[in-house]
Write an enzyme that holds these catalytic residues in place. Sequence first.
Site, PDB file in Angstrom:
ATOM      1  N   GLY A 157      24.997  18.485  35.157  1.00 14.72           N
ATOM      2  CA  GLY A 157      23.614  18.991  35.117  1.00 14.72           C
ATOM      3  C   GLY A 157      22.853  18.242  34.047  1.00 14.72           C
ATOM      4  N   ARG A 180      30.366  20.393  40.814  1.00 19.75           N
ATOM      5  CA  ARG A 180      30.710  21.219  41.991  1.00 19.75           C
ATOM      6  C   ARG A 180      29.949  20.798  43.240  1.00 19.75           C
ATOM      7  NH1 ARG A 180      28.087  26.809  39.620  1.00 19.75           N
ATOM      8  NH2 ARG A 180      26.246  25.704  38.988  1.00 19.75           N
ATOM      9  N   ALA A 241      30.221  23.378  25.624  1.00 29.04           N
ATOM     10  CA  ALA A 241      29.657  24.237  26.674  1.00 29.04           C
ATOM     11  C   ALA A 241      29.944  25.715  26.386  1.00 29.04           C
ATOM     12  CB  ALA A 241      30.186  23.802  28.025  1.00 29.04           C
ATOM     13  N   ARG A 242      31.134  26.184  26.742  1.00 27.78           N
ATOM     14  CA  ARG A 242      31.516  27.569  26.484  1.00 27.78           C
ATOM     15  C   ARG A 242      33.002  27.635  26.150  1.00 27.78           C
ATOM     16  NH1 ARG A 242      27.294  28.617  25.243  1.00 27.78           N
ATOM     17  NH2 ARG A 242      25.796  30.071  26.098  1.00 27.78           N
ATOM     18  N   GLU A 271      34.390  33.574  19.660  1.00 31.60           N
ATOM     19  CA  GLU A 271      33.675  33.216  18.438  1.00 31.60           C
ATOM     20  C   GLU A 271      32.958  34.428  17.831  1.00 31.60           C
ATOM     21  OE1 GLU A 271      31.611  29.899  20.473  1.00 31.60           O
ATOM     22  OE2 GLU A 271      29.759  30.905  19.945  1.00 31.60           O
ATOM     23  N   HIS A 289      29.307  26.261  16.574  1.00 27.26           N
ATOM     24  CA  HIS A 289      28.323  26.425  17.660  1.00 27.26           C
ATOM     25  C   HIS A 289      26.928  25.933  17.235  1.00 27.26           C
ATOM     26  CE1 HIS A 289      27.562  28.885  21.566  1.00 27.26           C
ATOM     27  NE2 HIS A 289      26.761  27.832  21.496  1.00 27.26           N
ATOM     28  N   GLY A 291      25.305  23.275  18.788  1.00 25.43           N
ATOM     29  CA  GLY A 291      24.717  22.416  19.831  1.00 25.43           C
ATOM     30  C   GLY A 291      23.197  22.330  19.807  1.00 25.43           C
TER      31      GLY A 291
HETATM   32  C1  DGY Z   1      23.062  28.002  24.954  1.00 23.29           C
HETATM   33  O1  DGY Z   1      21.859  27.791  25.070  1.00 23.29           O
HETATM   34  O2  DGY Z   1      23.710  28.495  25.858  1.00 23.29           O
HETATM   35  C2  DGY Z   1      23.696  27.625  23.666  1.00 23.29           C
HETATM   36  O3  DGY Z   1      25.058  27.741  23.665  1.00 23.29           O
HETATM   37  C3  DGY Z   1      23.073  28.380  22.528  1.00 23.29           C
HETATM   38  O4  DGY Z   1      22.622  27.361  21.714  1.00 23.29           O
END
Ligand code: DGY
Length: 323
Positions: A157, A180, A241-242, A271, A289, A291
């Site tokens: 994406g 996907r 990502a997660r 977390e 975290h 990002g």
């Molecule tokens: C999100 O936007 O999903 C991030 O992980 C939070 O910064």
Amino acid sequence: MTKPKVLLTRRWPDAVERAMAERFDLTPNASDRPLGVSDFRDAFARFDAVCPTVSDKLGPEVFDLADTRTRILGNYGVGVSHIDLDRARALRMTVSNTPDVLSECTADLAMTLLLMAARRVGEGERQLRAGGWKGWHPTHMIGTKVSGATLGIIGFGRIGQAMAQRAHFGFGMKILVQNRSPVAPEVLVRYKAEQVASVDELLPQCDFVSLHCPGGRANARLIDGRRLDLMRPGAFLINTARGELIDEQALAQALWFGTIAGAGLDVYEREPAIPGELLGADNLVMLPHLGSATDRTREAMGFKVMENLTAFFDGKALPDRVV
Ligand code: DGY
């Protein structure tokens, strides 16, 4: 006309809180303490809009109510795996998120982790600060060359593509993609990327693997022990990502036994709790975290929530509707 009552679950950048307070009857969270289950249930009875974020856990118990005053959850962030979307939908709540505005900063941080892990930046800094550096020598702290290596991107994406942009144009990396759905040919051509059919096909071909797919049940433990075994022994795994995408115990084992060369993580399954086995792994770079954590992006995320709430209460189509 009375203004809609809006709750922010954490502190937001000042400029956004000020703008939100002009447009809505705003309740910010001055203490910045996360809300619990009963706080959310109470908020759903008192506010027209609730604006949660990734540090909130909106599981099924939060939505176990006959009805709510809250009609929209304006999520501050792009990922929504912390919200039980089916239960929100069942209560006729709309859910919005904040895509696009954080893609560049998240990709910047993924590239940071990739470079740090490959070039042993954390280890080097720890050694130097501890007074353990004995001076330059040809075999000191040898890392892995990034330029020209092969990068596998799982999830192509907006953030995955921003990562490809940096890796291909900045570091001449060869890009393999797993996604996907089929990626448009003109997008693949832009990064000279090749799409492969499955995660299993991608892993053995890469020097670096970076995760950019959504979290949630469908992708939970996408990278487990079996898949870590499919990676090259000299390869690195990067996750911005997660946390739930990786089986953390399996990753700790792979790092300790050298099944892979190293990893860089910005997100974790539970977390802010981090398993001790990961904390002790020297070939792992860990960030808290970060990002999207730049001034411009965190403001842009807040203004995007505001745009979505404004559209919702004006009866217009939402720019970023999830549910
Ligand atoms: C999100 O936007 O999903 C991030 O992980 C939070 O910064």
